[in-house]
Design a protein around this motif. Structure first.
Motif, PDB file in Angstrom:
ATOM      1  N   TYR A   1      37.280  -2.095  77.186  1.00  0.00           N
ATOM      2  CA  TYR A   1      36.373  -2.893  76.001  1.00  0.00           C
ATOM      3  C   TYR A   1      36.416  -4.247  76.810  1.00  0.00           C
ATOM      4  CZ  TYR A   1      40.632  -5.510  74.745  1.00  0.00           C
ATOM      5  OH  TYR A   1      41.873  -6.386  74.775  1.00  0.00           O
ATOM      6  N   SER A   2      34.997  -4.904  76.383  1.00  0.00           N
ATOM      7  CA  SER A   2      34.758  -6.239  76.809  1.00  0.00           C
ATOM      8  C   SER A   2      35.213  -7.139  76.041  1.00  0.00           C
ATOM      9  CB  SER A   2      33.195  -6.357  77.170  1.00  0.00           C
ATOM     10  OG  SER A   2      32.537  -6.332  75.991  1.00  0.00           O
ATOM     11  N   PRO A   3      35.941  -8.239  76.525  1.00  0.00           N
ATOM     12  CA  PRO A   3      36.479  -9.304  75.421  1.00  0.00           C
ATOM     13  C   PRO A   3      35.287 -10.007  74.993  1.00  0.00           C
ATOM     14  CG  PRO A   3      37.258  -9.673  77.797  1.00  0.00           C
ATOM     15  CD  PRO A   3      36.407  -8.319  77.885  1.00  0.00           C
TER      16      PRO A   3
ATOM     17  N   LYS B   1      37.099 -15.996  73.492  1.00  0.00           N
ATOM     18  CA  LYS B   1      38.234 -15.736  72.730  1.00  0.00           C
ATOM     19  C   LYS B   1      39.233 -15.498  73.489  1.00  0.00           C
ATOM     20  CE  LYS B   1      36.412 -15.209  67.938  1.00  0.00           C
ATOM     21  NZ  LYS B   1      36.277 -14.096  66.902  1.00  0.00           N
ATOM     22  N   ASN B   2      40.638 -15.543  73.142  1.00  0.00           N
ATOM     23  CA  ASN B   2      41.958 -14.964  73.818  1.00  0.00           C
ATOM     24  C   ASN B   2      42.228 -13.665  73.259  1.00  0.00           C
ATOM     25  OD1 ASN B   2      42.147 -17.018  75.613  1.00  0.00           O
ATOM     26  ND2 ASN B   2      43.308 -18.130  74.117  1.00  0.00           N
ATOM     27  N   GLN B   3      42.916 -12.736  73.932  1.00  0.00           N
ATOM     28  CA  GLN B   3      43.394 -11.500  73.309  1.00  0.00           C
ATOM     29  C   GLN B   3      44.735 -11.701  72.692  1.00  0.00           C
ATOM     30  OE1 GLN B   3      41.213  -8.641  73.887  1.00  0.00           O
ATOM     31  NE2 GLN B   3      39.821 -10.583  74.322  1.00  0.00           N
ATOM     32  N   VAL B   4      45.029 -10.890  71.534  1.00  0.00           N
ATOM     33  CA  VAL B   4      46.319 -10.873  70.954  1.00  0.00           C
ATOM     34  C   VAL B   4      46.735  -9.423  70.836  1.00  0.00           C
ATOM     35  CG1 VAL B   4      47.543 -11.448  68.791  1.00  0.00           C
ATOM     36  CG2 VAL B   4      45.373 -13.022  69.483  1.00  0.00           C
ATOM     37  N   VAL B   5      48.126  -9.055  71.310  1.00  0.00           N
ATOM     38  CA  VAL B   5      48.488  -7.780  71.437  1.00  0.00           C
ATOM     39  C   VAL B   5      49.788  -7.716  70.904  1.00  0.00           C
ATOM     40  CG1 VAL B   5      48.695  -5.660  72.841  1.00  0.00           C
ATOM     41  CG2 VAL B   5      47.330  -7.682  73.526  1.00  0.00           C
ATOM     42  N   CYS B   6      50.229  -6.675  69.992  1.00  0.00           N
ATOM     43  CA  CYS B   6      51.649  -6.473  69.712  1.00  0.00           C
ATOM     44  C   CYS B   6      52.004  -5.156  69.409  1.00  0.00           C
ATOM     45  CB  CYS B   6      51.746  -7.262  68.179  1.00  0.00           C
ATOM     46  SG  CYS B   6      50.536  -6.520  66.885  1.00  0.00           S
TER      47      CYS B   6
ATOM     48  N   LEU C   1      53.627  -3.788  77.209  1.00  0.00           N
ATOM     49  CA  LEU C   1      54.503  -3.893  76.071  1.00  0.00           C
ATOM     50  C   LEU C   1      55.497  -2.575  76.006  1.00  0.00           C
ATOM     51  CD1 LEU C   1      51.431  -4.785  75.144  1.00  0.00           C
ATOM     52  CD2 LEU C   1      52.704  -5.733  73.386  1.00  0.00           C
TER      53      LEU C   1
ATOM     54  N   ASN D   1      36.363  -6.637  82.168  1.00  0.00           N
ATOM     55  CA  ASN D   1      36.811  -5.691  81.104  1.00  0.00           C
ATOM     56  C   ASN D   1      38.226  -5.455  81.036  1.00  0.00           C
ATOM     57  OD1 ASN D   1      34.180  -5.752  80.048  1.00  0.00           O
ATOM     58  ND2 ASN D   1      33.511  -3.684  81.186  1.00  0.00           N
ATOM     59  N   GLN D   2      38.642  -5.302  79.731  1.00  0.00           N
ATOM     60  CA  GLN D   2      40.034  -4.957  79.467  1.00  0.00           C
ATOM     61  C   GLN D   2      40.286  -3.458  79.505  1.00  0.00           C
ATOM     62  OE1 GLN D   2      42.094  -7.647  78.999  1.00  0.00           O
ATOM     63  NE2 GLN D   2      40.389  -8.395  79.923  1.00  0.00           N
TER      64      GLN D   2
ATOM     65  N   ILE E   1      45.513  -4.599  69.090  1.00  0.00           N
ATOM     66  CA  ILE E   1      44.837  -5.803  69.657  1.00  0.00           C
ATOM     67  C   ILE E   1      43.674  -6.429  68.813  1.00  0.00           C
ATOM     68  CG2 ILE E   1      43.361  -6.150  71.572  1.00  0.00           C
ATOM     69  CD1 ILE E   1      44.107  -3.502  72.882  1.00  0.00           C
TER      70      ILE E   1
ATOM     71  N   LEU F   1      49.128  -9.508  63.541  1.00  0.00           N
ATOM     72  CA  LEU F   1      47.930 -10.266  64.150  1.00  0.00           C
ATOM     73  C   LEU F   1      47.552 -11.399  63.192  1.00  0.00           C
ATOM     74  CD1 LEU F   1      45.673  -7.132  65.193  1.00  0.00           C
ATOM     75  CD2 LEU F   1      47.112  -8.595  66.829  1.00  0.00           C
TER      76      LEU F   1
ATOM     77  N   MET G   1      49.207 -14.601  63.742  1.00  0.00           N
ATOM     78  CA  MET G   1      48.591 -15.300  64.806  1.00  0.00           C
ATOM     79  C   MET G   1      46.951 -15.836  64.702  1.00  0.00           C
ATOM     80  SD  MET G   1      51.065 -15.082  66.913  1.00  0.00           S
ATOM     81  CE  MET G   1      50.903 -15.462  68.573  1.00  0.00           C
TER      82      MET G   1
ATOM     83  N   VAL H   1      41.469 -14.274  68.838  1.00  0.00           N
ATOM     84  CA  VAL H   1      41.455 -15.550  68.339  1.00  0.00           C
ATOM     85  C   VAL H   1      40.542 -16.377  69.240  1.00  0.00           C
ATOM     86  CG1 VAL H   1      43.690 -15.657  67.134  1.00  0.00           C
ATOM     87  CG2 VAL H   1      43.727 -16.103  69.407  1.00  0.00           C
TER      88      VAL H   1
ATOM     89  N   ASP I   1      54.954 -13.571  66.581  1.00  0.00           N
ATOM     90  CA  ASP I   1      54.556 -12.321  66.348  1.00  0.00           C
ATOM     91  C   ASP I   1      53.730 -11.271  67.138  1.00  0.00           C
ATOM     92  OD1 ASP I   1      55.119 -12.645  63.272  1.00  0.00           O
ATOM     93  OD2 ASP I   1      54.338 -14.663  63.827  1.00  0.00           O
ATOM     94  N   ALA I   2      52.998 -11.956  68.199  1.00  0.00           N
ATOM     95  CA  ALA I   2      52.082 -10.946  69.030  1.00  0.00           C
ATOM     96  C   ALA I   2      51.908 -12.007  70.138  1.00  0.00           C
ATOM     97  CB  ALA I   2      50.643 -10.648  68.506  1.00  0.00           C
ATOM     98  N   ALA I   3      51.560 -11.419  71.437  1.00  0.00           N
ATOM     99  CA  ALA I   3      51.332 -12.082  72.550  1.00  0.00           C
ATOM    100  C   ALA I   3      49.922 -12.624  72.574  1.00  0.00           C
ATOM    101  CB  ALA I   3      51.666 -11.015  73.998  1.00  0.00           C
ATOM    102  N   ILE I   4      49.674 -13.544  73.417  1.00  0.00           N
ATOM    103  CA  ILE I   4      48.208 -14.042  73.580  1.00  0.00           C
ATOM    104  C   ILE I   4      47.779 -14.231  75.076  1.00  0.00           C
ATOM    105  CG2 ILE I   4      46.546 -15.977  73.038  1.00  0.00           C
ATOM    106  CD1 ILE I   4      48.258 -16.856  70.474  1.00  0.00           C
ATOM    107  N   TYR I   5      46.710 -13.959  75.409  1.00  0.00           N
ATOM    108  CA  TYR I   5      46.397 -13.870  76.913  1.00  0.00           C
ATOM    109  C   TYR I   5      44.833 -14.191  77.139  1.00  0.00           C
ATOM    110  CZ  TYR I   5      44.868  -9.145  77.465  1.00  0.00           C
ATOM    111  OH  TYR I   5      44.250  -7.942  77.257  1.00  0.00           O
ATOM    112  N   SER I   6      44.361 -14.983  78.128  1.00  0.00           N
ATOM    113  CA  SER I   6      43.072 -15.298  77.940  1.00  0.00           C
ATOM    114  C   SER I   6      42.524 -14.393  78.937  1.00  0.00           C
ATOM    115  CB  SER I   6      42.763 -16.584  78.717  1.00  0.00           C
ATOM    116  OG  SER I   6      43.186 -16.828  79.775  1.00  0.00           O
ATOM    117  N   PRO I   7      41.654 -13.508  78.659  1.00  0.00           N
ATOM    118  CA  PRO I   7      40.921 -12.537  79.524  1.00  0.00           C
ATOM    119  C   PRO I   7      40.120 -12.951  80.972  1.00  0.00           C
ATOM    120  CG  PRO I   7      39.625 -12.431  77.606  1.00  0.00           C
ATOM    121  CD  PRO I   7      40.782 -13.630  77.275  1.00  0.00           C
TER     122      PRO I   7
ATOM    123  N   THR J   1      42.823 -21.689  69.146  1.00  0.00           N
ATOM    124  CA  THR J   1      44.041 -21.242  68.013  1.00  0.00           C
ATOM    125  C   THR J   1      45.266 -20.940  68.477  1.00  0.00           C
ATOM    126  OG1 THR J   1      41.933 -20.597  66.833  1.00  0.00           O
ATOM    127  CG2 THR J   1      44.037 -19.859  66.200  1.00  0.00           C
ATOM    128  N   GLN J   2      46.030 -21.442  68.042  1.00  0.00           N
ATOM    129  CA  GLN J   2      47.530 -20.751  68.467  1.00  0.00           C
ATOM    130  C   GLN J   2      48.380 -21.150  67.228  1.00  0.00           C
ATOM    131  OE1 GLN J   2      49.366 -21.858  72.160  1.00  0.00           O
ATOM    132  NE2 GLN J   2      47.298 -22.244  73.136  1.00  0.00           N
TER     133      GLN J   2
END
Lengths: 328, 328
Positions: free
Chosen positions: B32-34, B38-43, A86, A39-40, B137, B75, B78, B140, A28-34, B144-145
């Motif tokens: 932004y600072s993550p 936590k991981n980032q989730v994007v769609c 994306l 910063n993103q 964005i 989101l 996920m 999680v 449903d969405a992508a996951i990555y670890s920052p 968590t997956q």
């Protein structure tokens, strides 16, 4: 090709360029670890057929490449390292399978250059025009902020590369069509319009210096972007007309026309910025080492918020007008 | 309104909901600072006028709200907490200033509910249809997956809420137009189509349990999404027709029609998932506490990869066909 699922399967990357990507396309969405301490940085840009390109100004490959390049240029202006992207694409039946694959091939080649992973997207039908929207994600160290609002009185205003080439290229394409024939100068301009190079390296050099910089990419034309810096920083910018790097343009075409393209043309994807005199002296050799052309084109001065352009004969207010996509 | 800059100024948020947003709209990109650990989730998801909506199926406010809701639903699937969104919109001159503002008002109201900040976007012209593309964005915890590929033999297959309402609502809107008049049942379905509620809370409850879950949102119809789970997990799923929650639909319309909407209609934005029997027993009371309706609709069984639907009288393969936006 009749099926969304088949097409998605075809464009789904088979390799992973970024080690911190956990889930790419396929959920449903992508996951990555920052990355720790970073910063993103996120931006989105859209190209519409008939507005930003036509089949007789860009090839399918170039449409894809440019849609990503525009976004990488925004990351460059923040000093960021590109990571992920994306793609949302709305496609009419005027586009065939081979053309669509070429659009993704163009994106993929540029993504490969910058080690970016395609991590998500949406493919939908459109009734008429092709609309391609790219979201790009990068990272910067958490103490880095190359913002439009950082210009200060006394700063040097500088510019990477040359400006006006993209507009000149579009002019030539409109006159001669995508197959030319083009003179050697025209080939340079056409390529600048069709396959712009984002200034990632330049942005990163500035970010790594850890100094105060104002920075902006030239997507809407020099006049517009200089005004953006002036407004965001609440300063007055004085640009020296004789210092604007027109180079090949100035020789090949009428100087007034060359200056018009440089100031109002847009889509050059160079960087305009400002910093102290002292810091600029540090920037110059670093850019030279990487063969990045940089020119001092003005100063931040006393005066009302805005931009002035000075030449031997006159000094005048430089309006923001430039490449305004909206409602035109 | 004649100017991109004026419009952007109008839609630029005046408040910041997320404390870790550093740079929002107004520069080349957002920063932004993550959150730590936590991981980032994007769609990204796109809605096209004439394909996904028309002025006589959604109000401007609802177009904006739904464009964001679709992404929040991804989101949710996920188990993510929503944080930020970016909006790219291509607008034709068939849309006036008030309508555009309403689109952003619809997004803003839903963003407010989930504490999301609008951090970027692009506004461009289109020749004909309105195209709106939203990037969302979320975050999680890094352990968590909730992936489509996590279904295992022996799992309970469950579904939140009811399905088929959105398709029933669209059917009614196509028949009666946006102003009705609608029966009480029809009002429920129309609202389900126009103002879907993403299941963020349900996703987060599952994420917080720290157990293995397969999870998917029902955007393309139950049949299609169950097949996605089966394919990604390489398992066979058996759905029990009598357990699919049709409720008000089953009473108000022919049962075959109700089942068709439930299986192939799409855009319900409920969640389908699977987990062990033991874990499902933990889920039920937690969902009940939050008034989230959950139904056991099937099991993961022995057999070839795919989905079967069983009823008193028959047992048949359930094909993926459903809401396929592409090239139709």
């Amino acid at each position: 090709m009749k099926d969304e699922f088949e097409f998605i399967d075809k464009i789904t990357p088979k390799i992973k360029r970024q080690a911190n990507l956990i889930v790419g396309i396929g959920d449903d969405a992508a996951i990555y670890s920052p990355t720790v301490l970073k910063n993103q940085v996120v931006c989105v840009d859209t190209m519409v057929e008939g507005i930003h390109f036509r089949k007789n100004t860009l090839t399918s490959y170039q449409i894809g490449r440019k849609a990503l390049a525009i976004n990488i240029s925004d990351l460059a202006a923040m000093g960021a390292t590109p990571k992920f992207f994306l793609v949302s694409i709305a496609i009419s039946d005027k586009w065939n399978e081979q053309e669509l694959e070429q659009i993704y091939a163009g994106m993929n080649d540029l993504a490969d250059k910058y080690d970016m992973d395609l991590i998500g997207g949406d493919t939908v039908s459109s009734n008429e025009s092709l609309v391609i929207s790219v979201t790009a994600i990068g990272e910067v160290y958490s103490d880095t902020q190359l913002l439009r609002s950082h210009a200060q009185h006394g700063d040097v205003v500088f510019l990477t590369g040359e400006v006006g080439h993209s507009a000149a290229g579009l002019h030539v394409l409109n006159e001669k069509g995508i197959n030319g024939p083009f003179t050697k100068d025209e080939q340079v301009w056409v390529l600048a319009h069709q396959e712009p190079e984002p200034q990632i390296k330049a942005g990163q050099i500035l970010a790594n210096l850890g100094e105060r910089f104002a920075l902006n990419d030239i997507s809407d034309g020099l006049a517009s972007e200089a005004n953006e810096l002036a407004e965001a920083s609440q300063v007055s910018i004085l640009l020296d007309e004789s210092q604007i790097p027109l180079d090949s343009l100035k020789i090949a075409v009428d100087k007034t026309q060359a200056l018009k393209w440089a100031l109002f043309g847009g889509e050059d994807f160079q960087l305009i910025g400002s910093c102290s005199e002292q810091v600029f002296k540090k920037v110059q050799p670093l850019f030279q080492n990487e063969n990045i052309h940089v020119t001092r084109i003005g100063t931040v001065q006393d005066g009302p918020v805005g931009v002035e352009l000075t030449s031997d004969s006159k000094r005048e207010k430089l309006e923001k007008r430039g490449y305004n996509h909206f409602f035109k």
